[in-house]
Design an enzyme around this catalytic site. Structure first.
Site, PDB file in Angstrom:
ATOM      1  N   GLY A  10     -42.077  29.442  33.498  1.00 35.05           N
ATOM      2  CA  GLY A  10     -41.821  30.883  33.422  1.00 35.05           C
ATOM      3  C   GLY A  10     -43.047  31.563  34.026  1.00 35.05           C
ATOM      4  O   GLY A  10     -44.156  31.425  33.507  1.00 35.05           O
ATOM      5  N   GLY A  12     -43.092  34.877  34.805  1.00 32.03           N
ATOM      6  CA  GLY A  12     -42.833  36.309  34.713  1.00 32.03           C
ATOM      7  C   GLY A  12     -44.029  37.062  34.166  1.00 32.03           C
ATOM      8  O   GLY A  12     -45.186  36.728  34.472  1.00 32.03           O
ATOM      9  N   ILE A  14     -45.370  37.344  31.025  1.00 32.23           N
ATOM     10  CA  ILE A  14     -46.319  36.582  30.191  1.00 32.23           C
ATOM     11  C   ILE A  14     -46.917  35.441  31.019  1.00 32.23           C
ATOM     12  O   ILE A  14     -48.130  35.203  30.980  1.00 32.23           O
ATOM     13  CB  ILE A  14     -45.644  36.017  28.912  1.00 32.23           C
ATOM     14  CG1 ILE A  14     -45.015  37.145  28.100  1.00 32.23           C
ATOM     15  CG2 ILE A  14     -46.660  35.249  28.065  1.00 32.23           C
ATOM     16  CD1 ILE A  14     -44.313  36.693  26.825  1.00 32.23           C
ATOM     17  N   ARG A  83     -36.490  40.835  25.595  1.00 31.95           N
ATOM     18  CA  ARG A  83     -35.532  41.825  25.082  1.00 31.95           C
ATOM     19  C   ARG A  83     -35.692  43.172  25.762  1.00 31.95           C
ATOM     20  O   ARG A  83     -36.729  43.474  26.345  1.00 31.95           O
ATOM     21  CB  ARG A  83     -35.627  42.008  23.570  1.00 31.95           C
ATOM     22  CG  ARG A  83     -36.910  41.811  22.920  1.00 31.95           C
ATOM     23  CD  ARG A  83     -36.732  42.037  21.431  1.00 31.95           C
ATOM     24  NE  ARG A  83     -38.049  42.013  20.821  1.00 31.95           N
ATOM     25  CZ  ARG A  83     -38.332  42.578  19.677  1.00 31.95           C
ATOM     26  NH1 ARG A  83     -37.396  43.236  19.027  1.00 31.95           N
ATOM     27  NH2 ARG A  83     -39.554  42.488  19.190  1.00 31.95           N
ATOM     28  N   ARG A  89     -34.861  40.058  18.767  1.00 30.83           N
ATOM     29  CA  ARG A  89     -35.159  38.761  19.393  1.00 30.83           C
ATOM     30  C   ARG A  89     -33.962  37.829  19.259  1.00 30.83           C
ATOM     31  O   ARG A  89     -33.692  37.018  20.130  1.00 30.83           O
ATOM     32  CB  ARG A  89     -36.395  38.136  18.739  1.00 30.83           C
ATOM     33  CG  ARG A  89     -37.681  38.930  18.971  1.00 30.83           C
ATOM     34  CD  ARG A  89     -38.854  38.266  18.274  1.00 30.83           C
ATOM     35  NE  ARG A  89     -40.092  39.009  18.450  1.00 30.83           N
ATOM     36  CZ  ARG A  89     -40.548  39.913  17.586  1.00 30.83           C
ATOM     37  NH1 ARG A  89     -39.854  40.209  16.497  1.00 30.83           N
ATOM     38  NH2 ARG A  89     -41.706  40.519  17.810  1.00 30.83           N
ATOM     39  N   ILE A 119     -43.140  30.072  23.699  1.00 34.65           N
ATOM     40  CA  ILE A 119     -43.284  31.514  23.453  1.00 34.65           C
ATOM     41  C   ILE A 119     -41.918  32.205  23.560  1.00 34.65           C
ATOM     42  O   ILE A 119     -41.689  33.276  23.014  1.00 34.65           O
ATOM     43  CB  ILE A 119     -44.320  32.138  24.438  1.00 34.65           C
ATOM     44  CG1 ILE A 119     -45.704  31.480  24.241  1.00 34.65           C
ATOM     45  CG2 ILE A 119     -44.418  33.646  24.244  1.00 34.65           C
ATOM     46  CD1 ILE A 119     -46.839  32.101  25.045  1.00 34.65           C
ATOM     47  N   THR A 120     -40.979  31.555  24.230  1.00 30.97           N
ATOM     48  CA  THR A 120     -39.638  32.135  24.423  1.00 30.97           C
ATOM     49  C   THR A 120     -38.979  32.458  23.076  1.00 30.97           C
ATOM     50  O   THR A 120     -39.027  31.654  22.148  1.00 30.97           O
ATOM     51  CB  THR A 120     -38.767  31.133  25.221  1.00 30.97           C
ATOM     52  OG1 THR A 120     -39.399  30.894  26.480  1.00 30.97           O
ATOM     53  CG2 THR A 120     -37.364  31.668  25.446  1.00 30.97           C
ATOM     54  N   ARG A 152     -51.813  41.708  15.695  1.00 29.52           N
ATOM     55  CA  ARG A 152     -51.333  43.098  15.569  1.00 29.52           C
ATOM     56  C   ARG A 152     -51.773  43.670  14.218  1.00 29.52           C
ATOM     57  O   ARG A 152     -52.279  44.794  14.137  1.00 29.52           O
ATOM     58  CB  ARG A 152     -49.808  43.145  15.721  1.00 29.52           C
ATOM     59  CG  ARG A 152     -49.387  42.919  17.163  1.00 29.52           C
ATOM     60  CD  ARG A 152     -47.896  43.005  17.363  1.00 29.52           C
ATOM     61  NE  ARG A 152     -47.575  42.941  18.791  1.00 29.52           N
ATOM     62  CZ  ARG A 152     -46.556  42.273  19.317  1.00 29.52           C
ATOM     63  NH1 ARG A 152     -45.723  41.614  18.536  1.00 29.52           N
ATOM     64  NH2 ARG A 152     -46.349  42.271  20.614  1.00 29.52           N
ATOM     65  N   HIS A 176     -40.704  34.696  13.264  1.00 34.82           N
ATOM     66  CA  HIS A 176     -41.198  35.735  14.179  1.00 34.82           C
ATOM     67  C   HIS A 176     -40.078  36.751  14.403  1.00 34.82           C
ATOM     68  O   HIS A 176     -39.403  36.750  15.421  1.00 34.82           O
ATOM     69  CB  HIS A 176     -41.596  35.056  15.498  1.00 34.82           C
ATOM     70  CG  HIS A 176     -42.191  35.985  16.507  1.00 34.82           C
ATOM     71  ND1 HIS A 176     -43.210  36.863  16.219  1.00 34.82           N
ATOM     72  CD2 HIS A 176     -41.923  36.157  17.832  1.00 34.82           C
ATOM     73  CE1 HIS A 176     -43.530  37.535  17.319  1.00 34.82           C
ATOM     74  NE2 HIS A 176     -42.763  37.124  18.299  1.00 34.82           N
TER      75      HIS A 176
HETATM   76  N1  APR Z   1     -36.550  27.764  34.384  1.00 37.87           N
HETATM   77  C1  APR Z   1     -37.687  28.361  34.817  1.00 37.87           C
HETATM   78  N2  APR Z   1     -37.895  29.685  34.748  1.00 37.87           N
HETATM   79  C2  APR Z   1     -36.921  30.449  34.260  1.00 37.87           C
HETATM   80  C3  APR Z   1     -35.683  29.912  33.802  1.00 37.87           C
HETATM   81  C4  APR Z   1     -35.516  28.498  33.900  1.00 37.87           C
HETATM   82  N3  APR Z   1     -34.391  27.893  33.504  1.00 37.87           N
HETATM   83  N4  APR Z   1     -34.924  30.932  33.356  1.00 37.87           N
HETATM   84  C5  APR Z   1     -35.645  32.063  33.510  1.00 37.87           C
HETATM   85  N5  APR Z   1     -36.846  31.779  34.074  1.00 37.87           N
HETATM   86  C6  APR Z   1     -37.942  32.678  34.416  1.00 37.87           C
HETATM   87  C7  APR Z   1     -37.506  33.988  35.068  1.00 37.87           C
HETATM   88  O1  APR Z   1     -37.230  33.785  36.437  1.00 37.87           O
HETATM   89  C8  APR Z   1     -38.731  34.866  34.824  1.00 37.87           C
HETATM   90  O2  APR Z   1     -39.651  34.829  35.919  1.00 37.87           O
HETATM   91  O3  APR Z   1     -38.613  33.102  33.237  1.00 37.87           O
HETATM   92  C9  APR Z   1     -39.385  34.258  33.590  1.00 37.87           C
HETATM   93  C10 APR Z   1     -39.430  35.184  32.381  1.00 37.87           C
HETATM   94  O4  APR Z   1     -40.267  36.226  32.684  1.00 37.87           O
HETATM   95  P1  APR Z   1     -40.017  37.732  32.197  1.00 37.87           P
HETATM   96  O5  APR Z   1     -38.602  38.085  32.444  1.00 37.87           O
HETATM   97  O6  APR Z   1     -41.071  38.581  32.803  1.00 37.87           O
HETATM   98  O7  APR Z   1     -40.204  37.608  30.607  1.00 37.87           O
HETATM   99  P2  APR Z   1     -41.568  37.626  29.758  1.00 37.87           P
HETATM  100  O8  APR Z   1     -41.902  39.026  29.413  1.00 37.87           O
HETATM  101  O9  APR Z   1     -42.582  36.796  30.437  1.00 37.87           O
HETATM  102  O10 APR Z   1     -41.054  36.932  28.395  1.00 37.87           O
HETATM  103  C11 APR Z   1     -40.585  35.625  28.401  1.00 37.87           C
HETATM  104  O11 APR Z   1     -41.228  35.247  26.112  1.00 37.87           O
HETATM  105  O12 APR Z   1     -41.964  36.658  24.384  1.00 37.87           O
HETATM  106  C12 APR Z   1     -40.882  36.003  24.969  1.00 37.87           C
HETATM  107  O13 APR Z   1     -39.062  37.470  24.372  1.00 37.87           O
HETATM  108  C13 APR Z   1     -39.838  36.975  25.447  1.00 37.87           C
HETATM  109  O14 APR Z   1     -38.156  35.297  25.642  1.00 37.87           O
HETATM  110  C14 APR Z   1     -39.059  36.100  26.376  1.00 37.87           C
HETATM  111  C15 APR Z   1     -40.142  35.213  27.008  1.00 37.87           C
END
Ligand code: APR
Length: 320
Positions: A10, A12, A14, A83, A89, A119-120, A152, A176
């Site tokens: 991931g 994104g 985080i 979310r 969540r 963390i997801t 927090r 959580h």
């Molecule tokens: N394999 C790899 N990457 C994936 C997959 C997968 N199967 N599915 C989704 N992704 C990637 C997306 O392409 C994206 O870049 O996961 C990333 C998630 O990033 P964001 O959408 O920016 O989410 P983020 O804010 O980082 O949060 C991720 O952590 O705290 C938790 O609730 C939050 O579940 C969420 C997770």
């Protein structure tokens, strides 16, 4: 000494901050794995260029091929969907379970000896699913939630008291979610029990109550303000746990860990204080809880169990 390899699944919001902080903390070489190859590669190219500016020695690579995870010492999973305003969540369970399942398979294939931090969200359920699907030992699979929730609580208390947040220590237990259990009785300010701080009149009981409430809704507060989940503090909390493992720090941290035989629980992932060192989760600490605290903790565990039931139902229906 061998350089460590950190897998960030991931890339994104985080994931990106995790990549930055891994570099700043000198954890080792980072690989980003994301469905979007462009995002994973883009973040790694950007961070590679940051290294000379900041004087960092790590490296960053990215892609969408799971073999990138080969030989990782630590894997931090943030892949999935965050979310949006108005969502809990728990609303993410179906979509994120599919993602977590596929990642678990890849981790057990390419780096079965890694220490994995999930963390997801919904966290407690996703970390349990990851452990079952990967077959990794429970001591090597842990969820990041309590460090963030406690942070927090610490930050809000510090703000109200006008003290440095470092001087506030506490635990947040349970799942959580809205049912998490901040524990004022195990909270201190520079070593002074919070109950005395309240007795001294430094903090009103009503202020403490609203801080406990704000802590429970800390994630939703950020989502409401900016339309997506928090990422700075969650990433920093994940890095703290990774560091504790890689450097055998024996940190005592609240994490979503597998609890069996303690707190009257038989095999469930939920937030409790644990000791993290080179062995992963080396110990689950069983705190003495008062009747009221235990009631809140049990109700939070009940909520996690309910969601685990939803997950089982989805599996039976072939939806995940
Ligand atoms: N394999 C790899 N990457 C994936 C997959 C997968 N199967 N599915 C989704 N992704 C990637 C997306 O392409 C994206 O870049 O996961 C990333 C998630 O990033 P964001 O959408 O920016 O989410 P983020 O804010 O980082 O949060 C991720 O952590 O705290 C938790 O609730 C939050 O579940 C969420 C997770």
């Amino acid at each position: 000494m061998k350089r460590h390899k950190i897998g960030l699944v991931g890339a994104g919001n985080i994931g990106g901050i995790l990549g930055l902080l891994s570099g700043l903390e000198g954890l080792g070489d980072v690989v980003f794995l994301d469905l979007s190859e462009g995002v994973a590669c883009g973040k790694s190219v950007d961070l590679e260029a940051l290294a000379p500016v900041m004087g960092l020695s790590g490296s960053w690579k990215g892609g969408s091929d799971a073999s990138l995870l080969e030989g990782c010492d630590v894997v931090i999973v943030t892949a999935g969907v965050p979310r949006k305003p108005g969502m809990s969540r728990d609303d993410l369970v179906e979509v994120n379970a599919k993602v977590v399942k596929s990642i678990a398979g890849n981790v057990s294939r390419y780096c079965p000896d890694a220490f994995v931090i999930c963390i997801t969200n919904p966290l407690d359920v996703m970390v349990g699913l990851f452990q079952r699907e990967s077959g990794l030992p429970t001591s090597k699979v842990v969820g990041m939630a309590g460090v963030l929730d406690s942070a927090r609580f610490r930050a809000f208390l510090a703000e109200a008291l006008g003290v440095c947040a470092h001087d506030v220590t506490t635990f947040v237990l349970g799942g959580h979610g809205d049912s998490m259990v901040p524990v004022p009785r195990y909270t201190s300010v520079g070593g002074i029990p919070l109950s005395e701080v309240v007795e001294m009149g430094w903090l009103k009981a009503s202020e403490l109550e609203s801080i406990v409430d704000r802590t429970r809704n800390g994630g939703a507060e950020v989502v409401g303000l900016m339309g997506t989940s928090a990422y700075f503090a969650p990433a920093a909390s994940g890095i703290l746990m990774a560091k504790a493992y890689l450097r055998d720090e024996k940190r005592l941290l609240p994490c979503a860990a597998y609890v069996e035989g303690k707190y009257g629980l038989e095999g469930v992932y939920v937030g409790v204080p644990v000791l993290i060192g080179a062995g992963g989760v080396e110990k689950v600490i069983e705190l003495e809880l008062s009747g009221e605290e235990m009631k809140l903790f049990e109700s939070s565990v009940g909520h996690v169990r309910e969601l685990n039931g939803v997950l089982e139902g989805l599996a039976l229906e072939g939806k995940i």
